[in-house]
Design a protein around this motif. Structure first.
Motif, PDB file in Angstrom:
ATOM      1  N   GLN A  93       0.807  -1.214   0.000  1.00 46.45           N
ATOM      2  CA  GLN A  93       0.000   0.000   0.000  1.00 46.45           C
ATOM      3  C   GLN A  93       0.845   1.271   0.000  1.00 46.45           C
ATOM      4  O   GLN A  93       0.312   2.369  -0.171  1.00 46.45           O
ATOM      5  N   VAL A  94       2.155   1.147   0.203  1.00 43.74           N
ATOM      6  CA  VAL A  94       3.024   2.323   0.289  1.00 43.74           C
ATOM      7  C   VAL A  94       3.159   2.960  -1.095  1.00 43.74           C
ATOM      8  O   VAL A  94       3.461   2.269  -2.068  1.00 43.74           O
ATOM      9  N   PRO A  95       2.940   4.265  -1.220  1.00 44.11           N
ATOM     10  CA  PRO A  95       3.099   4.938  -2.522  1.00 44.11           C
ATOM     11  C   PRO A  95       4.483   4.690  -3.097  1.00 44.11           C
ATOM     12  O   PRO A  95       5.468   4.584  -2.370  1.00 44.11           O
ATOM     13  N   ARG A  96       4.566   4.641  -4.412  1.00 40.50           N
ATOM     14  CA  ARG A  96       5.789   4.168  -5.067  1.00 40.50           C
ATOM     15  C   ARG A  96       6.933   5.163  -5.044  1.00 40.50           C
ATOM     16  O   ARG A  96       8.073   4.795  -5.304  1.00 40.50           O
ATOM     17  N   GLY A  97       6.688   6.440  -4.781  1.00 41.50           N
ATOM     18  CA  GLY A  97       7.774   7.399  -4.713  1.00 41.50           C
ATOM     19  C   GLY A  97       8.391   7.668  -6.081  1.00 41.50           C
ATOM     20  O   GLY A  97       7.691   7.980  -7.049  1.00 41.50           O
ATOM     21  N   PHE A  98       9.720   7.509  -6.181  1.00 40.85           N
ATOM     22  CA  PHE A  98      10.449   7.732  -7.434  1.00 40.85           C
ATOM     23  C   PHE A  98      10.959   6.384  -7.938  1.00 40.85           C
ATOM     24  O   PHE A  98      12.045   5.944  -7.546  1.00 40.85           O
ATOM     25  N   PRO A  99      10.194   5.684  -8.794  1.00 45.79           N
ATOM     26  CA  PRO A  99      10.617   4.361  -9.267  1.00 45.79           C
ATOM     27  C   PRO A  99      11.968   4.431  -9.966  1.00 45.79           C
ATOM     28  O   PRO A  99      12.352   5.461 -10.545  1.00 45.79           O
ATOM     29  N   ALA A 100      12.701   3.322  -9.944  1.00 47.08           N
ATOM     30  CA  ALA A 100      14.071   3.289 -10.454  1.00 47.08           C
ATOM     31  C   ALA A 100      14.160   3.727 -11.911  1.00 47.08           C
ATOM     32  O   ALA A 100      15.037   4.520 -12.285  1.00 47.08           O
ATOM     33  N   ALA A 101      13.269   3.234 -12.757  1.00 46.58           N
ATOM     34  CA  ALA A 101      13.332   3.575 -14.183  1.00 46.58           C
ATOM     35  C   ALA A 101      13.063   5.060 -14.399  1.00 46.58           C
ATOM     36  O   ALA A 101      13.725   5.720 -15.213  1.00 46.58           O
ATOM     37  N   GLU A 102      12.102   5.601 -13.669  1.00 50.91           N
ATOM     38  CA  GLU A 102      11.772   7.018 -13.789  1.00 50.91           C
ATOM     39  C   GLU A 102      12.925   7.882 -13.296  1.00 50.91           C
ATOM     40  O   GLU A 102      13.267   8.914 -13.905  1.00 50.91           O
ATOM     41  N   ALA A 103      13.546   7.470 -12.179  1.00 50.89           N
ATOM     42  CA  ALA A 103      14.681   8.215 -11.634  1.00 50.89           C
ATOM     43  C   ALA A 103      15.858   8.195 -12.609  1.00 50.89           C
ATOM     44  O   ALA A 103      16.508   9.229 -12.842  1.00 50.89           O
ATOM     45  N   TRP A 106      15.248  10.609 -15.465  1.00 50.91           N
ATOM     46  CA  TRP A 106      15.441  12.002 -15.077  1.00 50.91           C
ATOM     47  C   TRP A 106      16.932  12.324 -14.940  1.00 50.91           C
ATOM     48  O   TRP A 106      17.381  13.394 -15.367  1.00 50.91           O
ATOM     49  N   LEU A 107      17.706  11.427 -14.357  1.00 47.80           N
ATOM     50  CA  LEU A 107      19.136  11.667 -14.181  1.00 47.80           C
ATOM     51  C   LEU A 107      19.843  11.825 -15.522  1.00 47.80           C
ATOM     52  O   LEU A 107      20.704  12.705 -15.693  1.00 47.80           O
ATOM     53  N   ARG A 108      19.505  10.988 -16.485  1.00 49.04           N
ATOM     54  CA  ARG A 108      20.107  11.118 -17.820  1.00 49.04           C
ATOM     55  C   ARG A 108      19.765  12.471 -18.439  1.00 49.04           C
ATOM     56  O   ARG A 108      20.635  13.151 -18.999  1.00 49.04           O
ATOM     57  N   ALA A 109      18.513  12.865 -18.323  1.00 50.44           N
ATOM     58  CA  ALA A 109      18.074  14.137 -18.910  1.00 50.44           C
ATOM     59  C   ALA A 109      18.738  15.319 -18.197  1.00 50.44           C
ATOM     60  O   ALA A 109      19.169  16.283 -18.852  1.00 50.44           O
ATOM     61  N   GLY A 161      19.922   3.420  -2.026  1.00 46.36           N
ATOM     62  CA  GLY A 161      19.773   2.377  -3.033  1.00 46.36           C
ATOM     63  C   GLY A 161      20.244   1.035  -2.529  1.00 46.36           C
ATOM     64  O   GLY A 161      19.605  -0.005  -2.761  1.00 46.36           O
ATOM     65  N   LEU A 162      21.383   1.011  -1.829  1.00 44.63           N
ATOM     66  CA  LEU A 162      21.876  -0.257  -1.261  1.00 44.63           C
ATOM     67  C   LEU A 162      20.902  -0.826  -0.240  1.00 44.63           C
ATOM     68  O   LEU A 162      20.794  -2.047  -0.091  1.00 44.63           O
ATOM     69  N   LEU A 163      20.195   0.044   0.464  1.00 39.69           N
ATOM     70  CA  LEU A 163      19.283  -0.390   1.522  1.00 39.69           C
ATOM     71  C   LEU A 163      17.888  -0.727   0.997  1.00 39.69           C
ATOM     72  O   LEU A 163      17.063  -1.253   1.739  1.00 39.69           O
ATOM     73  N   GLY A 164      17.632  -0.398  -0.272  1.00 36.54           N
ATOM     74  CA  GLY A 164      16.370  -0.815  -0.875  1.00 36.54           C
ATOM     75  C   GLY A 164      15.239   0.168  -0.783  1.00 36.54           C
ATOM     76  O   GLY A 164      14.086  -0.195  -1.053  1.00 36.54           O
ATOM     77  N   PHE A 165      15.509   1.440  -0.420  1.00 43.54           N
ATOM     78  CA  PHE A 165      14.408   2.406  -0.391  1.00 43.54           C
ATOM     79  C   PHE A 165      14.805   3.726  -1.056  1.00 43.54           C
ATOM     80  O   PHE A 165      14.385   4.809  -0.627  1.00 43.54           O
ATOM     81  N   GLN A 166      15.569   3.636  -2.134  1.00 46.28           N
ATOM     82  CA  GLN A 166      15.984   4.843  -2.850  1.00 46.28           C
ATOM     83  C   GLN A 166      14.801   5.609  -3.436  1.00 46.28           C
ATOM     84  O   GLN A 166      14.892   6.817  -3.673  1.00 46.28           O
ATOM     85  N   GLU A 167      13.668   4.914  -3.632  1.00 53.13           N
ATOM     86  CA  GLU A 167      12.495   5.581  -4.199  1.00 53.13           C
ATOM     87  C   GLU A 167      11.918   6.647  -3.280  1.00 53.13           C
ATOM     88  O   GLU A 167      11.084   7.448  -3.686  1.00 53.13           O
ATOM     89  N   ARG A 168      12.348   6.682  -2.032  1.00 53.61           N
ATOM     90  CA  ARG A 168      11.876   7.710  -1.109  1.00 53.61           C
ATOM     91  C   ARG A 168      12.652   9.006  -1.245  1.00 53.61           C
ATOM     92  O   ARG A 168      12.270  10.025  -0.664  1.00 53.61           O
ATOM     93  N   LEU A 169      13.773   9.010  -1.975  1.00 50.30           N
ATOM     94  CA  LEU A 169      14.609  10.195  -2.139  1.00 50.30           C
ATOM     95  C   LEU A 169      14.502  10.718  -3.569  1.00 50.30           C
ATOM     96  O   LEU A 169      14.525   9.930  -4.523  1.00 50.30           O
ATOM     97  N   PRO A 170      14.411  12.039  -3.755  1.00 49.18           N
ATOM     98  CA  PRO A 170      14.448  12.565  -5.120  1.00 49.18           C
ATOM     99  C   PRO A 170      15.782  12.204  -5.780  1.00 49.18           C
ATOM    100  O   PRO A 170      16.821  12.195  -5.116  1.00 49.18           O
ATOM    101  N   PRO A 171      15.796  11.913  -7.077  1.00 52.37           N
ATOM    102  CA  PRO A 171      17.046  11.584  -7.757  1.00 52.37           C
ATOM    103  C   PRO A 171      18.063  12.719  -7.614  1.00 52.37           C
ATOM    104  O   PRO A 171      17.709  13.900  -7.669  1.00 52.37           O
ATOM    105  N   VAL A 172      19.337  12.351  -7.427  1.00 49.05           N
ATOM    106  CA  VAL A 172      20.413  13.328  -7.207  1.00 49.05           C
ATOM    107  C   VAL A 172      21.544  13.068  -8.194  1.00 49.05           C
ATOM    108  O   VAL A 172      22.022  11.936  -8.327  1.00 49.05           O
ATOM    109  N   ALA A 173      21.971  14.126  -8.876  1.00 49.77           N
ATOM    110  CA  ALA A 173      23.127  14.063  -9.779  1.00 49.77           C
ATOM    111  C   ALA A 173      24.097  15.167  -9.383  1.00 49.77           C
ATOM    112  O   ALA A 173      23.695  16.190  -8.809  1.00 49.77           O
ATOM    113  N   LEU A 174      25.363  14.991  -9.703  1.00 51.29           N
ATOM    114  CA  LEU A 174      26.372  16.030  -9.473  1.00 51.29           C
ATOM    115  C   LEU A 174      26.602  16.805 -10.769  1.00 51.29           C
ATOM    116  O   LEU A 174      26.453  16.273 -11.868  1.00 51.29           O
TER     117      LEU A 174
END
Length: 400
Positions: A93-103, A106-109, A161-174
């Motif tokens: 039931q937990v909202p999906r947040g930022f799915p891996a493919a979507e993140a 966005w990072l590539r763009a 990402g290593l812990l399995g809940f990266q979808e809770r964080l907005p994607p980050v690029a340098l």
């Protein structure tokens, strides 16, 4: 004689009527439908409750064949299984947040886009900016008081990402701030900013329509020593709504995450402020927001890891009690922690992922050897804490 004959006739009539009534009652019991197996329609869990139900004899005859089906319904409806893990149906039931493919998209763009405008406000500290990119998206640009904070933002994202809940964080690029190239359109503003030419900054995807989040129990009512006032355990979940439970699933990951990264700029900051603001736990939690779909968004993680580890002596008096206040976990998170504990490779795995997924990883360096050891030690401690919670839950079940 007539009176005796009448008495025998009356007795016979009464006997026949009783037999007819008994047959009717048994027939009604036989026709009574079974309890629906729908979620939440759990059968009685105690013998005392069973005794209070009408049709007791007929139900007893069905207990043998219905016991396992009833246990299955009860297990499905419970928010926790095994005493310490959120149930799978609840996690779903937990909202999906930022799915891996979507993140990843966005990072590539974002890495390919140019910065076309910079705006003040909306992204935290004064040196930060809200950037509008040439692809139409927006990003929070965090400059950091020092490169350690920018590194903390990036490393925290990949540790999630290593812990399995990266979808809770907005994607980050340098990104490297250089007037030629991607930053050419904002060169004039860069010259008037405190940013150094060639500095590496973080770009975090902007999220619209976020709302504040107030800490739920057990963190809303702190103890006298400034720590949490209770423990998030299976027994503390009775009577909570589905939306409350869904939020707590996300909070359990957040508390572990902030302990592992030693992030003091979220709930720890609120706890610290209790000394002069007794109502602070009823106010918004720093760097935590709710998306329109109800999912929590773990924002602005630059205080984590390197920066947080330097200040453990100041902030662990708050982070450690917060960790102890959680005794229900996502099983996937616990499994990731267990593997990093068993293989003793938390820092090396983080470095591998960071280098593989961030083109500018080498520009900011990595954790020092001491900081890498601290990360592993904190992974180990979280693993031991989860085992401790499991032992407590098993002991509680044994006492019943």
């Amino acid at each position: 004689m007539a009176r005796a004959g009448l008495s025998r006739a009356a007795a016979l009539a009464l006997l026949l009527a009783s037999a007819s009534l008994a047959g009717l009652w048994v027939g009604r019991l036989a026709e009574e439908p079974e309890i629906s197996p729908a979620l939440g329609a759990s059968p009685p869990k105690t013998f005392r409750a069973l005794l209070t139900l009408p049709g007791e004899d007929a139900r007893r005859r069905r207990v043998g064949r219905g016991r396992e089906r009833g246990r299955g319904r009860a297990a499905a409806a419970s928010p926790v299984r095994g005493g310490v893990f959120w149930s799978r149906w609840l996690e779903a039931q937990v909202p999906r947040g930022f799915p891996a493919a979507e993140a990843a998209s966005w990072l590539r763009a974002a890495r390919a886009a140019a910065v076309v405008a910079l705006e003040r406000g909306g992204c935290g500290r004064a040196p930060n900016r809200l950037a509008r990119l040439s692809d139409g998206s927006r990003a929070c640009v965090r400059y950091g008081i020092n490169p350690e904070q920018v590194q903390g933002e990036a490393l925290s994202y990949h540790l999630a990402g290593l812990l399995g809940f990266q979808e809770r964080l907005p994607p980050v690029a340098l990104s490297r701030v250089e007037a030629p190239g991607a930053w050419a359109a904002v060169g004039e503003e860069l010259r008037g900013s405190p940013w150094a030419e060639g500095a590496v900054v973080s770009l975090a995807r902007w999220v619209d329509n976020l709302t504040d989040v107030v800490a739920p129990q057990p963190w809303r009512a702190p103890a006298r020593d400034g720590g949490p006032g209770g423990v998030l355990s299976a027994s503390a979940l009775r009577g909570l709504s589905l939306s409350q439970l869904v939020e707590l699933v996300q909070w359990s990951d957040l508390i572990l995450f902030d302990y592992l990264t030693a992030n003091f700029d979220r709930l720890v900051s609120n706890l610290f402020s209790l000394q002069w603001d007794p109502r602070v736990m009823h106010r918004a939690t720093r760097n935590l927001h709710r998306a329109p779909d109800g999912g929590l968004v773990f924002l602005d993680n630059e205080a984590g890891l390197g920066h947080g580890y330097r200040l453990l002596s100041v902030w662990d008096r708050y982070n450690e009690p917060l960790l102890r206040s959680v005794c229900v976990f996502r099983e996937g998170t616990a499994a990731r922690v267990r593997d990093l504990h068993r293989l003793r490779n938390a820092a090396s795995e983080l470095l591998r992922v960071y280098r593989a997924r961030e083109p500018l990883a080498e520009s900011l360096g990595f954790l020092s050897e001491q900081q890498a050891r601290l990360l592993q030690e904190r992974i180990d401690l979280v693993h031991q804490h989860i085992l401790h919670c499991q032992a407590q839950a098993q002991a509680a079940r044994g006492d019943r």
